[in-house]
Design a protein around this motif. Structure first.
Motif, PDB file in Angstrom:
ATOM      1  N   SER A  60       0.847  -1.188   0.000  1.00  0.00           N
ATOM      2  CA  SER A  60       0.000   0.000   0.000  1.00  0.00           C
ATOM      3  C   SER A  60       0.884   1.239   0.000  1.00  0.00           C
ATOM      4  O   SER A  60       1.988   1.222   0.553  1.00  0.00           O
ATOM      5  CB  SER A  60      -0.918   0.022   1.232  1.00  0.00           C
ATOM      6  OG  SER A  60      -1.730  -1.126   1.272  1.00  0.00           O
ATOM      7  N   VAL A  61       0.400   2.298  -0.613  1.00  0.00           N
ATOM      8  CA  VAL A  61       1.149   3.553  -0.651  1.00  0.00           C
ATOM      9  C   VAL A  61       1.371   4.054   0.780  1.00  0.00           C
ATOM     10  O   VAL A  61       0.439   4.141   1.574  1.00  0.00           O
ATOM     11  CB  VAL A  61       0.397   4.615  -1.467  1.00  0.00           C
ATOM     12  CG1 VAL A  61       1.089   5.967  -1.366  1.00  0.00           C
ATOM     13  CG2 VAL A  61       0.275   4.188  -2.926  1.00  0.00           C
ATOM     14  N   GLY A  62       2.639   4.346   1.108  1.00  0.00           N
ATOM     15  CA  GLY A  62       2.981   4.867   2.419  1.00  0.00           C
ATOM     16  C   GLY A  62       3.142   3.835   3.505  1.00  0.00           C
ATOM     17  O   GLY A  62       3.514   4.173   4.629  1.00  0.00           O
ATOM     18  N   GLN A  63       2.886   2.554   3.199  1.00  0.00           N
ATOM     19  CA  GLN A  63       2.989   1.486   4.203  1.00  0.00           C
ATOM     20  C   GLN A  63       4.324   0.748   4.037  1.00  0.00           C
ATOM     21  O   GLN A  63       4.544   0.084   3.037  1.00  0.00           O
ATOM     22  CB  GLN A  63       1.843   0.494   4.043  1.00  0.00           C
ATOM     23  CG  GLN A  63       1.840  -0.626   5.069  1.00  0.00           C
ATOM     24  CD  GLN A  63       1.544  -0.138   6.462  1.00  0.00           C
ATOM     25  OE1 GLN A  63       0.718   0.745   6.655  1.00  0.00           O
ATOM     26  NE2 GLN A  63       2.223  -0.687   7.444  1.00  0.00           N
ATOM     27  N   PRO A  64       5.232   0.850   5.012  1.00  0.00           N
ATOM     28  CA  PRO A  64       6.539   0.186   4.870  1.00  0.00           C
ATOM     29  C   PRO A  64       6.412  -1.327   4.953  1.00  0.00           C
ATOM     30  O   PRO A  64       5.511  -1.861   5.606  1.00  0.00           O
ATOM     31  CB  PRO A  64       7.349   0.739   6.055  1.00  0.00           C
ATOM     32  CG  PRO A  64       6.334   1.153   7.056  1.00  0.00           C
ATOM     33  CD  PRO A  64       5.134   1.606   6.274  1.00  0.00           C
ATOM     34  N   PHE A  65       7.327  -2.017   4.279  1.00  0.00           N
ATOM     35  CA  PHE A  65       7.408  -3.470   4.385  1.00  0.00           C
ATOM     36  C   PHE A  65       8.870  -3.887   4.308  1.00  0.00           C
ATOM     37  O   PHE A  65       9.734  -3.140   3.853  1.00  0.00           O
ATOM     38  CB  PHE A  65       6.578  -4.164   3.293  1.00  0.00           C
ATOM     39  CG  PHE A  65       7.051  -3.920   1.893  1.00  0.00           C
ATOM     40  CD1 PHE A  65       7.925  -4.796   1.274  1.00  0.00           C
ATOM     41  CD2 PHE A  65       6.627  -2.809   1.185  1.00  0.00           C
ATOM     42  CE1 PHE A  65       8.370  -4.574  -0.029  1.00  0.00           C
ATOM     43  CE2 PHE A  65       7.059  -2.573  -0.106  1.00  0.00           C
ATOM     44  CZ  PHE A  65       7.929  -3.453  -0.712  1.00  0.00           C
ATOM     45  N   VAL A  66       9.147  -5.097   4.774  1.00  0.00           N
ATOM     46  CA  VAL A  66      10.518  -5.595   4.917  1.00  0.00           C
ATOM     47  C   VAL A  66      10.732  -6.779   3.987  1.00  0.00           C
ATOM     48  O   VAL A  66       9.844  -7.619   3.818  1.00  0.00           O
ATOM     49  CB  VAL A  66      10.788  -6.010   6.377  1.00  0.00           C
ATOM     50  CG1 VAL A  66      12.170  -6.641   6.520  1.00  0.00           C
ATOM     51  CG2 VAL A  66      10.670  -4.805   7.291  1.00  0.00           C
ATOM     52  N   VAL A  67      11.905  -6.847   3.386  1.00  0.00           N
ATOM     53  CA  VAL A  67      12.315  -7.989   2.572  1.00  0.00           C
ATOM     54  C   VAL A  67      13.497  -8.665   3.246  1.00  0.00           C
ATOM     55  O   VAL A  67      14.485  -8.007   3.588  1.00  0.00           O
ATOM     56  CB  VAL A  67      12.697  -7.549   1.141  1.00  0.00           C
ATOM     57  CG1 VAL A  67      13.339  -8.711   0.383  1.00  0.00           C
ATOM     58  CG2 VAL A  67      11.467  -7.051   0.391  1.00  0.00           C
ATOM     59  N   HIS A  68      13.393  -9.977   3.447  1.00  0.00           N
ATOM     60  CA  HIS A  68      14.467 -10.770   4.037  1.00  0.00           C
ATOM     61  C   HIS A  68      15.040 -11.721   2.990  1.00  0.00           C
ATOM     62  O   HIS A  68      14.297 -12.463   2.352  1.00  0.00           O
ATOM     63  CB  HIS A  68      13.952 -11.588   5.224  1.00  0.00           C
ATOM     64  CG  HIS A  68      13.798 -10.794   6.478  1.00  0.00           C
ATOM     65  ND1 HIS A  68      13.146 -11.276   7.593  1.00  0.00           N
ATOM     66  CD2 HIS A  68      14.220  -9.538   6.807  1.00  0.00           C
ATOM     67  CE1 HIS A  68      13.177 -10.355   8.549  1.00  0.00           C
ATOM     68  NE2 HIS A  68      13.813  -9.305   8.095  1.00  0.00           N
ATOM     69  N   LEU A  69      16.362 -11.683   2.826  1.00  0.00           N
ATOM     70  CA  LEU A  69      17.069 -12.575   1.904  1.00  0.00           C
ATOM     71  C   LEU A  69      18.130 -13.338   2.679  1.00  0.00           C
ATOM     72  O   LEU A  69      18.899 -12.743   3.442  1.00  0.00           O
ATOM     73  CB  LEU A  69      17.707 -11.770   0.767  1.00  0.00           C
ATOM     74  CG  LEU A  69      16.721 -11.131  -0.215  1.00  0.00           C
ATOM     75  CD1 LEU A  69      17.292  -9.860  -0.811  1.00  0.00           C
ATOM     76  CD2 LEU A  69      16.359 -12.113  -1.316  1.00  0.00           C
ATOM     77  N   LYS A  70      18.155 -14.638   2.470  1.00  0.00           N
ATOM     78  CA  LYS A  70      19.069 -15.485   3.221  1.00  0.00           C
ATOM     79  C   LYS A  70      20.489 -15.362   2.679  1.00  0.00           C
ATOM     80  O   LYS A  70      20.713 -15.428   1.466  1.00  0.00           O
ATOM     81  CB  LYS A  70      18.614 -16.944   3.168  1.00  0.00           C
ATOM     82  CG  LYS A  70      19.397 -17.880   4.074  1.00  0.00           C
ATOM     83  CD  LYS A  70      18.881 -19.312   3.976  1.00  0.00           C
ATOM     84  CE  LYS A  70      17.480 -19.425   4.534  1.00  0.00           C
ATOM     85  NZ  LYS A  70      17.026 -20.839   4.563  1.00  0.00           N
ATOM     86  N   GLY A  71      21.456 -15.158   3.576  1.00  0.00           N
ATOM     87  CA  GLY A  71      22.855 -15.039   3.192  1.00  0.00           C
ATOM     88  C   GLY A  71      23.743 -15.903   4.065  1.00  0.00           C
ATOM     89  O   GLY A  71      23.265 -16.718   4.857  1.00  0.00           O
TER      90      GLY A  71
END
Length: 281
Positions: A60-71
């Motif tokens: 949604s516009v203005g709603q932060p979200f997180v991306v997790h990538l395995k390293g």
């Protein structure tokens, strides 16, 4: 009841602090655990790739979200994002190391995103060593952020009338429902809003998009209208709101496709005719 909540919290805290030392420690630990559990329950905006290299997310516009990538911790490899996208703010990566990690153990690379406008983009990431040109692997996030109708200033009354026209069930002339068809005709009036509704599929990744622009025709949407108790892959409607500012005869075309694919699954066309008479209200 809302006004008593701060008082009750203070009373509970005072009771705990006046209790024996052992009871204080146990009570405070339970309180902190409750706060942490509540935070975890509210945290529903994480895109975890896991062992995959492709994910889809609708934000949604203005709603932060997180991306997790395995390293890999201390292996020398890092995740980085390729390129930039207008209207998309990115911070990271931040290293999230698994507790009691060992050399070469697992860690997560965390990116935080905030979209300031509607978009359909592919966000690409690469995983490699900084001193090597060829990445070991890449990942892609198919990001979809639908448009939000904002009521600002002088246009608020106009947008309210558009919304009212969308929800009206009595005036059938203000709705163009394509149903299973791909071609419809509609005769409208200058300044009078009407809705166009196209059958879509919930959570299938496909969206309806307007092809091109038409002078004098304002279009807002699509807005997702999901049926109650919908299931994954179930039916939904994509609703567009249109208002003609001048007389016209035009073909308004809509394409149904996934944002990250060039090919269109199907196309719909609205043969629109608007008389030059201005609507008086």
């Amino acid at each position: 009841s809302q006004g008593l909540k701060p008082f009750m919290k203070m009373l509970m805290f005072a009771t705990v602090m006046n209790a024996p030392r052992a009871f204080q420690l146990v009570a405070l630990m339970l309180m902190l655990h409750g706060v942490g559990a509540t935070a975890q329950q509210k945290d529903n905006s994480i895109v975890d790739f896991g062992d995959s290299v492709e994910r889809s997310y609708e934000g949604s516009v203005g709603q932060p979200f997180v991306v997790h990538l395995k390293g890999c911790h201390t292996c020398g490899f890092t995740w980085k994002m390729l390129g930039k996208h207008n209207g998309l703010q990115v911070s990271g990566p931040t290293r999230v190391v698994v507790p009691r990690h060992k050399k070469g153990g697992t860690e997560l690379a965390e990116f935080v995103f905030v979209a300031s406008e509607a978009m359909h983009v592919d966000v690409e990431f690469t995983y490699g060593r900084a001193w090597e040109q060829e990445p070991q692997k890449s990942a892609v996030l198919h990001l979809s952020v639908p448009a939000v109708v904002k009521k600002v200033g002088q246009r608020s009354s106009e947008l309210e009338s558009i919304t009212a026209a969308s929800s009206s069930k009595d005036d059938k002339k203000q709705h163009v429902d394509f149903g299973e068809g791909l071609e419809r005709s509609y005769t409208g009036m200058v300044g009078k809003p009407f809705a166009v509704r196209l059958n879509s599929c919930h959570a299938c990744g496909f969206t309806w998009q307007v092809l091109g622009t038409t002078n004098g025709l304002q279009i807002q949407g699509p807005t997702r209208v999901i049926a109650p108790k919908h299931k994954k892959g179930g039916v939904e409607l994509a609703e567009f709101m249109l208002v003609a500012r001048e007389g016209m005869k035009a073909d308004v075309k809509f394409a149904y496709r996934r944002p990250w694919q060039k090919e269109t699954q199907k196309t719909a066309v609205l043969h629109l005719s608007v008389s030059a008479t201005m609507l008086l209200v």
